[in-house]
Design a protein around this motif. Sequence first.
Motif, PDB file in Angstrom:
ATOM      1  N   GLN A 163       0.850  -1.181   0.000  1.00  0.00           N
ATOM      2  CA  GLN A 163       0.000   0.000   0.000  1.00  0.00           C
ATOM      3  C   GLN A 163       0.890   1.237   0.000  1.00  0.00           C
ATOM      4  OE1 GLN A 163      -3.441   0.361  -0.252  1.00  0.00           O
ATOM      5  NE2 GLN A 163      -3.222  -1.803  -0.824  1.00  0.00           N
ATOM      6  N   VAL A 164       0.737   2.079  -1.009  1.00  0.00           N
ATOM      7  CA  VAL A 164       1.544   3.290  -1.125  1.00  0.00           C
ATOM      8  C   VAL A 164       0.660   4.501  -0.866  1.00  0.00           C
ATOM      9  CG1 VAL A 164       3.084   4.647  -2.595  1.00  0.00           C
ATOM     10  CG2 VAL A 164       2.981   2.153  -2.864  1.00  0.00           C
ATOM     11  N   SER A 165       1.069   5.325   0.071  1.00  0.00           N
ATOM     12  CA  SER A 165       0.321   6.545   0.377  1.00  0.00           C
ATOM     13  C   SER A 165       1.294   7.711   0.490  1.00  0.00           C
ATOM     14  CB  SER A 165      -0.465   6.391   1.686  1.00  0.00           C
ATOM     15  OG  SER A 165       0.416   6.121   2.764  1.00  0.00           O
ATOM     16  N   GLU A 166       0.758   8.911   0.632  1.00  0.00           N
ATOM     17  CA  GLU A 166       1.586  10.104   0.735  1.00  0.00           C
ATOM     18  C   GLU A 166       1.208  10.892   1.989  1.00  0.00           C
ATOM     19  OE1 GLU A 166       1.111  12.357  -2.825  1.00  0.00           O
ATOM     20  OE2 GLU A 166       2.231  10.937  -4.078  1.00  0.00           O
ATOM     21  N   MET A 167       2.206  11.628   2.490  1.00  0.00           N
ATOM     22  CA  MET A 167       1.942  12.553   3.581  1.00  0.00           C
ATOM     23  C   MET A 167       2.913  13.730   3.448  1.00  0.00           C
ATOM     24  SD  MET A 167       3.624  11.006   7.104  1.00  0.00           S
ATOM     25  CE  MET A 167       2.344   9.793   7.286  1.00  0.00           C
ATOM     26  N   ALA A 175      12.914  12.805   6.497  1.00  0.00           N
ATOM     27  CA  ALA A 175      13.020  11.758   5.479  1.00  0.00           C
ATOM     28  C   ALA A 175      12.186  12.124   4.258  1.00  0.00           C
ATOM     29  CB  ALA A 175      12.550  10.423   6.045  1.00  0.00           C
ATOM     30  N   LYS A 176      12.460  11.457   3.137  1.00  0.00           N
ATOM     31  CA  LYS A 176      11.669  11.640   1.919  1.00  0.00           C
ATOM     32  C   LYS A 176      10.541  10.614   1.825  1.00  0.00           C
ATOM     33  CE  LYS A 176      14.382  14.925   0.472  1.00  0.00           C
ATOM     34  NZ  LYS A 176      13.922  16.319   0.470  1.00  0.00           N
ATOM     35  N   GLY A 177      10.671   9.550   2.620  1.00  0.00           N
ATOM     36  CA  GLY A 177       9.676   8.494   2.615  1.00  0.00           C
ATOM     37  C   GLY A 177      10.150   7.363   3.504  1.00  0.00           C
ATOM     38  N   TYR A 178       9.308   6.333   3.682  1.00  0.00           N
ATOM     39  CA  TYR A 178       9.737   5.181   4.467  1.00  0.00           C
ATOM     40  C   TYR A 178       8.906   3.958   4.097  1.00  0.00           C
ATOM     41  CZ  TYR A 178       5.641   6.018   7.498  1.00  0.00           C
ATOM     42  OH  TYR A 178       4.363   6.195   7.975  1.00  0.00           O
ATOM     43  N   PHE A 179       9.440   2.779   4.447  1.00  0.00           N
ATOM     44  CA  PHE A 179       8.729   1.518   4.285  1.00  0.00           C
ATOM     45  C   PHE A 179       8.500   0.935   5.669  1.00  0.00           C
ATOM     46  CE2 PHE A 179       9.353  -3.197   4.142  1.00  0.00           C
ATOM     47  CZ  PHE A 179       8.084  -3.511   3.665  1.00  0.00           C
ATOM     48  N   ASN A 184       3.385  -3.508   5.719  1.00  0.00           N
ATOM     49  CA  ASN A 184       3.691  -3.604   4.280  1.00  0.00           C
ATOM     50  C   ASN A 184       3.262  -2.333   3.549  1.00  0.00           C
ATOM     51  OD1 ASN A 184       5.073  -5.338   2.542  1.00  0.00           O
ATOM     52  ND2 ASN A 184       3.182  -6.055   1.583  1.00  0.00           N
ATOM     53  N   GLU A 185       3.585  -1.199   4.146  1.00  0.00           N
ATOM     54  CA  GLU A 185       3.149   0.092   3.622  1.00  0.00           C
ATOM     55  C   GLU A 185       4.348   0.970   3.267  1.00  0.00           C
ATOM     56  OE1 GLU A 185       0.353   3.898   5.006  1.00  0.00           O
ATOM     57  OE2 GLU A 185       1.159   2.509   6.499  1.00  0.00           O
ATOM     58  N   ILE A 186       4.244   1.673   2.155  1.00  0.00           N
ATOM     59  CA  ILE A 186       5.226   2.665   1.733  1.00  0.00           C
ATOM     60  C   ILE A 186       4.587   4.043   1.845  1.00  0.00           C
ATOM     61  CG2 ILE A 186       6.511   3.614  -0.237  1.00  0.00           C
ATOM     62  CD1 ILE A 186       6.877   0.733  -1.231  1.00  0.00           C
ATOM     63  N   VAL A 187       5.277   4.959   2.483  1.00  0.00           N
ATOM     64  CA  VAL A 187       4.789   6.335   2.599  1.00  0.00           C
ATOM     65  C   VAL A 187       5.807   7.259   1.942  1.00  0.00           C
ATOM     66  CG1 VAL A 187       4.186   8.211   4.168  1.00  0.00           C
ATOM     67  CG2 VAL A 187       3.542   5.857   4.732  1.00  0.00           C
ATOM     68  N   ILE A 188       5.331   8.144   1.071  1.00  0.00           N
ATOM     69  CA  ILE A 188       6.179   9.068   0.322  1.00  0.00           C
ATOM     70  C   ILE A 188       5.796  10.498   0.671  1.00  0.00           C
ATOM     71  CG2 ILE A 188       6.905   9.828  -1.991  1.00  0.00           C
ATOM     72  CD1 ILE A 188       7.777   7.000  -1.368  1.00  0.00           C
ATOM     73  N   GLY A 189       6.792  11.381   0.741  1.00  0.00           N
ATOM     74  CA  GLY A 189       6.514  12.804   0.956  1.00  0.00           C
ATOM     75  C   GLY A 189       5.801  13.380  -0.258  1.00  0.00           C
ATOM     76  N   GLY A 190       4.504  13.586  -0.124  1.00  0.00           N
ATOM     77  CA  GLY A 190       3.688  13.970  -1.274  1.00  0.00           C
ATOM     78  C   GLY A 190       3.965  15.359  -1.807  1.00  0.00           C
ATOM     79  N   ASP A 191       4.475  16.255  -0.955  1.00  0.00           N
ATOM     80  CA  ASP A 191       4.720  17.625  -1.409  1.00  0.00           C
ATOM     81  C   ASP A 191       6.177  17.866  -1.794  1.00  0.00           C
ATOM     82  OD1 ASP A 191       5.453  17.217   1.212  1.00  0.00           O
ATOM     83  OD2 ASP A 191       4.863  19.209   1.922  1.00  0.00           O
ATOM     84  N   GLU A 192       6.936  16.787  -2.045  1.00  0.00           N
ATOM     85  CA  GLU A 192       8.301  16.933  -2.551  1.00  0.00           C
ATOM     86  C   GLU A 192       8.246  17.638  -3.918  1.00  0.00           C
ATOM     87  OE1 GLU A 192      11.800  17.322  -3.674  1.00  0.00           O
ATOM     88  OE2 GLU A 192      11.613  16.354  -1.711  1.00  0.00           O
ATOM     89  N   LYS A 198      11.244  12.396  -6.102  1.00  0.00           N
ATOM     90  CA  LYS A 198      10.050  11.695  -5.596  1.00  0.00           C
ATOM     91  C   LYS A 198       9.968  10.281  -6.173  1.00  0.00           C
ATOM     92  CE  LYS A 198       5.128  12.748  -4.902  1.00  0.00           C
ATOM     93  NZ  LYS A 198       4.049  13.691  -5.252  1.00  0.00           N
ATOM     94  N   LEU A 199      10.215  10.156  -7.474  1.00  0.00           N
ATOM     95  CA  LEU A 199      10.208   8.839  -8.109  1.00  0.00           C
ATOM     96  C   LEU A 199      11.335   7.983  -7.561  1.00  0.00           C
ATOM     97  CD1 LEU A 199       9.227   6.786 -10.202  1.00  0.00           C
ATOM     98  CD2 LEU A 199      10.668   7.936 -11.893  1.00  0.00           C
ATOM     99  N   LYS A 200      12.522   8.577  -7.398  1.00  0.00           N
ATOM    100  CA  LYS A 200      13.659   7.835  -6.859  1.00  0.00           C
ATOM    101  C   LYS A 200      13.367   7.320  -5.452  1.00  0.00           C
ATOM    102  CE  LYS A 200      16.574   9.329  -4.359  1.00  0.00           C
ATOM    103  NZ  LYS A 200      16.442   8.239  -3.365  1.00  0.00           N
ATOM    104  N   THR A 201      12.674   8.129  -4.653  1.00  0.00           N
ATOM    105  CA  THR A 201      12.313   7.706  -3.303  1.00  0.00           C
ATOM    106  C   THR A 201      11.369   6.516  -3.341  1.00  0.00           C
ATOM    107  OG1 THR A 201      12.560   9.975  -2.476  1.00  0.00           O
ATOM    108  CG2 THR A 201      11.291   8.454  -1.121  1.00  0.00           C
ATOM    109  N   LEU A 202      10.420   6.514  -4.279  1.00  0.00           N
ATOM    110  CA  LEU A 202       9.498   5.385  -4.405  1.00  0.00           C
ATOM    111  C   LEU A 202      10.260   4.118  -4.795  1.00  0.00           C
ATOM    112  CD1 LEU A 202       6.674   4.238  -4.306  1.00  0.00           C
ATOM    113  CD2 LEU A 202       6.285   5.066  -6.641  1.00  0.00           C
ATOM    114  N   TYR A 203      11.213   4.239  -5.718  1.00  0.00           N
ATOM    115  CA  TYR A 203      12.066   3.089  -6.070  1.00  0.00           C
ATOM    116  C   TYR A 203      12.822   2.602  -4.825  1.00  0.00           C
ATOM    117  CZ  TYR A 203      11.567   3.586 -11.175  1.00  0.00           C
ATOM    118  OH  TYR A 203      11.093   3.621 -12.463  1.00  0.00           O
TER     119      TYR A 203
END
Length: 374
Positions: A163-167, A175-179, A184-192, A198-203
């Motif tokens: 599950q991928v979400s943003e905050m 941090a730019k994101g975390y797992f 089993n969740e990935i969180v990405i900084g949505g306002d990057e 942002k894509l690199k952080t998701l990878y």
Amino acid sequence: MPTKEEAEEWKKQLVDNAEQQILNLTDSEKFKSYLDTVAKFHRYSQRNIDLIYSQNPSASQVAGFKKWQNDFKRSVNKGEKGIRIAAPIIKKLTPDDQKRLDTTEEKAIVGYRYLPIFDVAQTSGDPVLSAKDFVKENLADHQNVTSLYNAFKDYLNQQTDLQVSEMPLANLNGAKGYFQPSTNEIVIGGDEPDNALKLKTLYHEYAHSQLHGLKSAFKDRPRAYQETQAEAVAYVAMQNIGVDTSNYSLGYVATWAKDKAVIHSALSEIQQVSNKVIELSDGLTKQLGLQEAQKEPEHDLKKLSAQELNKSYQSLQQQVQQATNPQQKSELKNKLNDLHHEISNRTQKQLQAFTEENPSIKQPKSELDQSLKR
């Protein structure tokens, strides 16, 4: 299109190149100076790390008043309030103390006192090397990166158990994101603001989920291994789509993998995940139509008019000059060669037909052949 063997060789080459560039960086004098700086900072216990974070969450490099002066030639700014940490009180034991404590040790911790330390931001003086000298977040915005990020995020949410979400970045403590393995969740900084970052952080976080999840083969690797692996996968994935993140990624990896043994061991395990990420990205870019320009010409060359051939040839020449991805450039060159051979064959046939219709005119074959060479 490249063969399966060529595609596998390309993926291996990406990982090998990443390792070599990281090794080159860790051989640099600047990086060695950085390690010397790191060594000067005291290693704090988990208890003191918690104390430091609770008092100053943004603290990055901390030391005592005199240590800043003596080791770093910096002074604590006037009026700064110290961060309190627990320092052990060590006492030499008398025979009675040893008997009472049931020990043969000559010294023991009999209590703690709280001493002040200061973060680098609270000091002034000579520059201090930090990880930021190697982790430069100055990636340029790239066309189509946002659509690929969204497609990859949607794919993970819809086709996998992740599950991928943003905050907001403000809630991620720098941090730019975390797992999170437990959910089993990935969180990405949505306002990057940097779409490539942002894509690199998701990878990066996806690599963690595959390599270091609860059921993953490498979940028990040390933190240095895990961060080295995740960022190396992210770097390789971005290189594959033609976006160079070396200013960020290589420095990030180097600050975690401080010796070559860690680099070699960590990167030897990422090949499988790197291949998976590359295949996913390639499939998504095709779905998004981002590879359409690279696929020209797709039709039967023999059915194209001379004008269409020349137009395609000129277009491919321009694409070869602009391509930054080595695999993409190689594919374009192959297509360019196919076009060249078709044009050359047609020219030869036309010349042959002309000489047959005009036997009195002799064509200088060697000169004709020379004119067609590139």
